[in-house]
Design a protein around this motif. Structure first.
Motif, short mmCIF file in Angstrom:
data_model
loop_
_atom_site.label_atom_id
_atom_site.label_comp_id
_atom_site.label_asym_id
_atom_site.label_seq_id
_atom_site.Cartn_x
_atom_site.Cartn_y
_atom_site.Cartn_z
N ASP A 44 0.09 -0.96 -10.22
CA ASP A 44 0.96 -1.37 -9.10
C ASP A 44 0.10 -1.31 -7.78
O ASP A 44 -0.48 -0.16 -7.40
CB ASP A 44 2.33 -0.24 -9.14
N HIS A 82 5.67 6.90 -6.53
CA HIS A 82 6.27 7.11 -8.04
C HIS A 82 5.06 6.99 -8.98
O HIS A 82 4.11 6.42 -8.73
CB HIS A 82 7.31 5.92 -8.47
N THR A 97 1.88 6.09 -7.39
CA THR A 97 1.53 5.32 -6.05
C THR A 97 1.77 5.85 -4.86
O THR A 97 2.58 6.68 -4.81
CB THR A 97 2.30 3.95 -6.11
N GLU A 143 3.02 4.28 -1.28
CA GLU A 143 3.29 2.89 -0.67
C GLU A 143 4.30 2.90 0.50
O GLU A 143 5.59 2.58 0.43
CB GLU A 143 3.94 2.15 -1.98
N GLU A 149 0.15 -0.44 -0.74
CA GLU A 149 0.61 0.51 -1.75
C GLU A 149 -0.90 0.43 -2.76
O GLU A 149 -1.55 -0.38 -3.20
CB GLU A 149 1.48 -0.05 -2.75
MN LIG Z 1 5.22 0.58 -6.64
#
Ligand SMILES: [Mn+2]
Length: 351
Positions: free
Chosen positions: A224, A286, A313, A315, A329
């Motif tokens: 991510d 998260h 992450t 972000e 992020e």
């Molecule tokens: Mn994310």
């Protein structure tokens, strides 16, 4: 992964076995334990070897998990499973993950098994929060692939006319490498950037900042990453806000250490944003793994701790409705020290 740990939970909660099932979309806990994402049932007895039950069409795929696999007959899903399971295990108290059980399936299970059920959803979430060495390796590779694809996309950016040109290219390059997207990519140009979960449109890319949120799945594990770039020269205000947010994101990463509480990272971000804190409308980050959103949760008041082998992450974002948005992020691994797994440049690129 972590079958023994799950069996400890079963003993502690006095359950005879755990039962997970997939009908349509893969059950993340079943995928975690077996790698199998097809239709079927996973049974984990409290002190015996786990096994799968799958319909005929899925048998070959299910057997690739390495687990003993039983074939469902033509009877109904839980009726068929019951005949197989009752020969193997006592069935007084069955552990299930409530969040992944729909009401119809639950009723069918209760009718057939006539058992008590105990929810182990949170226990599964907890098991998955800290990654094994194998998972760390998969997540690292997942991030490498995401970097490679995003960098290729940025290199070719001049060729794209619309937001959906960009998102389609990300999807195309992902699929070419035999991977899947972690989630539908976000490409939000100009004023669309102020919507954190915007869906890219088949419309001309707006000038100004453009938020690109993208990740892939490698062997089921999600990466991510978000980068904000500038289509044309950024305004002084955009550049100023970008530099501020990048300073906060990097400051936050530098603050990560063993046993830090996630709310401390969130609080640092809010403090750094000052009067712009109201423009930061989501959590700071998260956990990632089989699912794109796992534990820990880096939000306000979160008591979750960062410890070794958590992957998550960071972000921060700021959003100005009708004007622009910025989010930056990275996917981070903490293992003795902080490792940023997503490595695409965070310099504000003008493309
Ligand atoms: Mn994310």
């Amino acid at each position: 992964m972590k079958i023994k740990e799950l069996q400890l939970v079963l003993k502690k909660k006095k359950c005879d076995m755990a039962l997970f099932y997939n009908h349509e979309s893969p059950n993340p806990n079943m995928q975690y334990m077996t790698g199998y994402t097809g239709i079927g049932i996973l049974v984990v007895p409290k002190n015996k070897t786990p096994f799968l039950i799958a319909p005929g069409m899925e048998l070959e795929r299910a057997k690739k998990s390495g687990l003993k696999t039983y074939s469902m007959d033509k009877k109904r899903f839980f009726e068929s499973a019951y005949d197989i399971i009752k020969k193997q295990s006592r069935l007084r108290n069955v552990a299930i993950d409530n969040t992944n059980f729909n009401i119809n399936s639950y009723n069918a299970l209760k009718k057939q098994f006539k058992c008590k059920t105990t929810d182990i959803f949170q226990d599964c979430v907890k098991l998955r929060e800290t990654k094994t060495e194998k998972e760390v390796e998969y997540l690292r590779k997942s991030c490498n692939f995401a970097d490679k694809i995003l960098q290729k996309t940025l290199k070719n950016f001049k060729e794209f006319k619309t937001e959906s040109d960009v998102s389609a290219y990300l999807a195309y390059e992902t699929q070419r490498l035999g991977l899947e997207l972690s989630f539908p990519s976000i490409v939000a140009s100009g004023k669309n950037g102020s919507m954190p979960h915007y869906t890219p449109q088949n419309k001309k890319l707006n000038k100004g900042l453009c938020v690109i949120d993208f990740g892939v799945k490698y062997k089921g594990y999600c990466s991510d990453m978000t980068r904000t770039i500038s289509v044309g020269k950024p305004s002084p205000k955009e550049k100023e806000m970008y530099d501020m947010l990048l300073g906060i994101q990097e400051g936050c990463i530098a603050l990560v250490k063993d046993k830090i509480k996630c709310h401390e990272l969130y609080d640092y971000t809010v403090k750094g944003l000052g009067k712009y804190a109201k423009n930061f409308t989501h959590g700071l980050g998260h956990g990632v793994g089989i699912e794109i959103h796992e534990m820990p949760n880096l939000k306000m008041n979160s008591q979750d701790l960062i410890v070794n082998n958590k992957v998550f992450t960071i972000e921060p974002g700021v959003y100005f409705p009708g004007k622009f948005g910025i989010r930056i992020e990275d996917t981070i691994l903490f293992k003795g020290k902080t490792q940023v797994l997503t490595k695409t440049t965070k310099e504000l690129l003008t493309l």
